[in-house]
Write an enzyme that holds these catalytic residues in place. Sequence first.
Site, mmCIF file in Angstrom:
data_model
loop_
_atom_site.group_PDB
_atom_site.id
_atom_site.type_symbol
_atom_site.label_atom_id
_atom_site.label_comp_id
_atom_site.label_asym_id
_atom_site.label_seq_id
_atom_site.Cartn_x
_atom_site.Cartn_y
_atom_site.Cartn_z
ATOM 1 N N ASP A 199 0.826 -1.209 0.000
ATOM 2 C CA ASP A 199 0.000 0.000 0.000
ATOM 3 C C ASP A 199 0.865 1.266 0.000
ATOM 4 O O ASP A 199 0.657 2.179 0.813
ATOM 5 C CB ASP A 199 -0.945 0.019 1.223
ATOM 6 C CG ASP A 199 -1.721 -1.290 1.389
ATOM 7 O OD1 ASP A 199 -2.050 -1.897 0.361
ATOM 8 O OD2 ASP A 199 -1.983 -1.689 2.539
ATOM 9 N N GLU B 276 -11.083 0.232 -4.093
ATOM 10 C CA GLU B 276 -10.435 0.682 -2.847
ATOM 11 C C GLU B 276 -9.196 1.489 -3.187
ATOM 12 O O GLU B 276 -8.899 1.738 -4.353
ATOM 13 C CB GLU B 276 -10.084 -0.529 -1.971
ATOM 14 C CG GLU B 276 -9.179 -1.535 -2.656
ATOM 15 C CD GLU B 276 -9.036 -2.837 -1.885
ATOM 16 O OE1 GLU B 276 -9.791 -3.074 -0.928
ATOM 17 O OE2 GLU B 276 -8.153 -3.635 -2.252
HETATM 18 C C1 6LW Z 1 -5.772 -2.224 2.014
HETATM 19 C C2 6LW Z 1 -6.431 -2.341 0.710
HETATM 20 C C3 6LW Z 1 -5.580 -3.354 0.145
HETATM 21 O O1 6LW Z 1 -6.447 -1.483 2.945
HETATM 22 O O2 6LW Z 1 -5.312 -4.253 1.102
HETATM 23 O O3 6LW Z 1 -4.272 -3.919 -1.612
HETATM 24 C C4 6LW Z 1 -5.670 -3.679 2.325
HETATM 25 N N1 6LW Z 1 -5.077 -3.213 -0.992
HETATM 26 O O4 6LW Z 1 -6.467 -1.192 -0.046
HETATM 27 C C5 6LW Z 1 -4.634 -3.967 3.360
HETATM 28 O O5 6LW Z 1 -3.352 -3.744 2.834
#
Ligand code: 6LW
Length: 511
Positions: A26, A183
């Site tokens: 991230d 996300e």
């Molecule tokens: C994070 C989400 C994700 O909050 O995994 O790869 C989660 N993305 O955006 C935890 O790293």
Amino acid sequence: MSTTGAPIAIAGHGFENPVIPGFHPDPSVCRVGEDYYLACSSFEYFPGVPIFHSRDLVHWTQIGNVLDRPSQLRLPADTTPSSGGVYAPTLRHHDGVFWLIVTNVSDGGNLLVTATDPAGPWSDPIRLPGVGGIDPDIVWDENGDCLCTVAGVSQVRIDPRTGETIGEQRSVWSGTPGAHAPEAPHLYRIGEYWYLLIAEGGTERGHGVSIARGAAPDGPFEPCPANPIITHRGTSRPIQNTGHADLVQGPDGSWWMVLLGARPRGGTPGWHVLGRETFLAPVTWVEGWPVVGELNPHMDPPAWPLDSVAVSPVRDEFDASELAPEWISLRSRSIETCTTKERSGWLTLRARGASLDERDVNFIGRRQAHLSCRVRALIDPADGLGGIGVRMDERHHYEIEVEDGRVRVVARIGSVRTTVAEREWTAGPAVLRIDVVPLTHTDSLSEPDRLRFGVEGVGGVDGEGDFAVLAELDGRYLSTEVAGGFTGRVIGMYAARGTVHFDWFDYEQTD
Ligand code: 6LW
């Protein structure tokens, strides 16, 4: 800002990925003048949110951890399972101040901290109880209003000095129809548009990055016709799970993307053991949309990615009064249980939990950052029990430990815990060693790597030189595909009973 600058190959030779190897997912990046700063997720480990500096986006040095005081980061054992804790920061520089917004899913949700020096100290947190959702982003619009955008994707105006929300949180884009888990939003004003970058497809093999643009930061947003702008899903590329990205422009006008990826190895379905790592890709702009280049632009034909050129310090002698920033403890660290001040030049650990199965075990480690590496430590167990281990979580770890004339290798895989090997040991200090050896020839059932556990200084029939190997274990059980969750291997020291001391700890990349 120009969106037409062509990327330059760094130093004219391309670069090696991952740029920050080991469990560093991230990534969020910003630039101030000639300096880049990057922060990552840290989950159940304390201190939290490692922060790095670079001048070229390729060579990164960890300059600290953003959340390094209990007043900023609480990870209570009862509410912080493995892969709980701290998720997905956004790092920005605005009005001469560094801002970092992040979620502690185990204690209070979203929070903001600020600093004038990214190496710290960072402020105590401003809580954002009115912002619901993970993966918060912050940006300031033309009026100076601050917008917080979270996974989903929804947005709310906030007062960043108080953490109060202003108005309702509302949906601004839900990503590609049918795609799962929109996300990791990041919002940018670039040229004439506002761009909303997101991850989609989940953080596993289906991961990808999509983008939309609009005239205003709160939408409406028009998706890029070429979405996803990067994904490795359904390919045989050695770097998989590519997603969760952030964009940055160099001082020369070039554009770059940092993103997470994983390196599965071995047979099918592939096991990645280092967690999700930070990669870099060049970006060009075509008709106002970003086009993401290769992760390894100079590698042809595609090969296993080389390990980062970043060289880790080989030995920590524990001579400094403060621990180096790469050392991470489980959930908390206190001077009473983890100190270099008790025995000069040694790290002293006092047991809390009785084994690595426990959430409150006193374990301090560093991320395994290379596919092939060796760890050695000189331990004086005194009248206690301690050792070195490789940890994914409470249910997946291997370790070698010593106590009172015995040395043993223990494996925990899911609900099975077993002593794999045990032998007599002359009481007193011991050099414990773990070799992580990737397999070069694989078939459809092969493990990604093997982990050898032993003691130095004793010889032995199964030994190599004076390294007596007690056990060699299959690495797949310490992978994300087996353990689940969001983290990668962390290798380090622990105390399981009494007080134990470590004179030094070596971490070495091997070939
Ligand atoms: C994070 C989400 C994700 O909050 O995994 O790869 C989660 N993305 O955006 C935890 O790293």
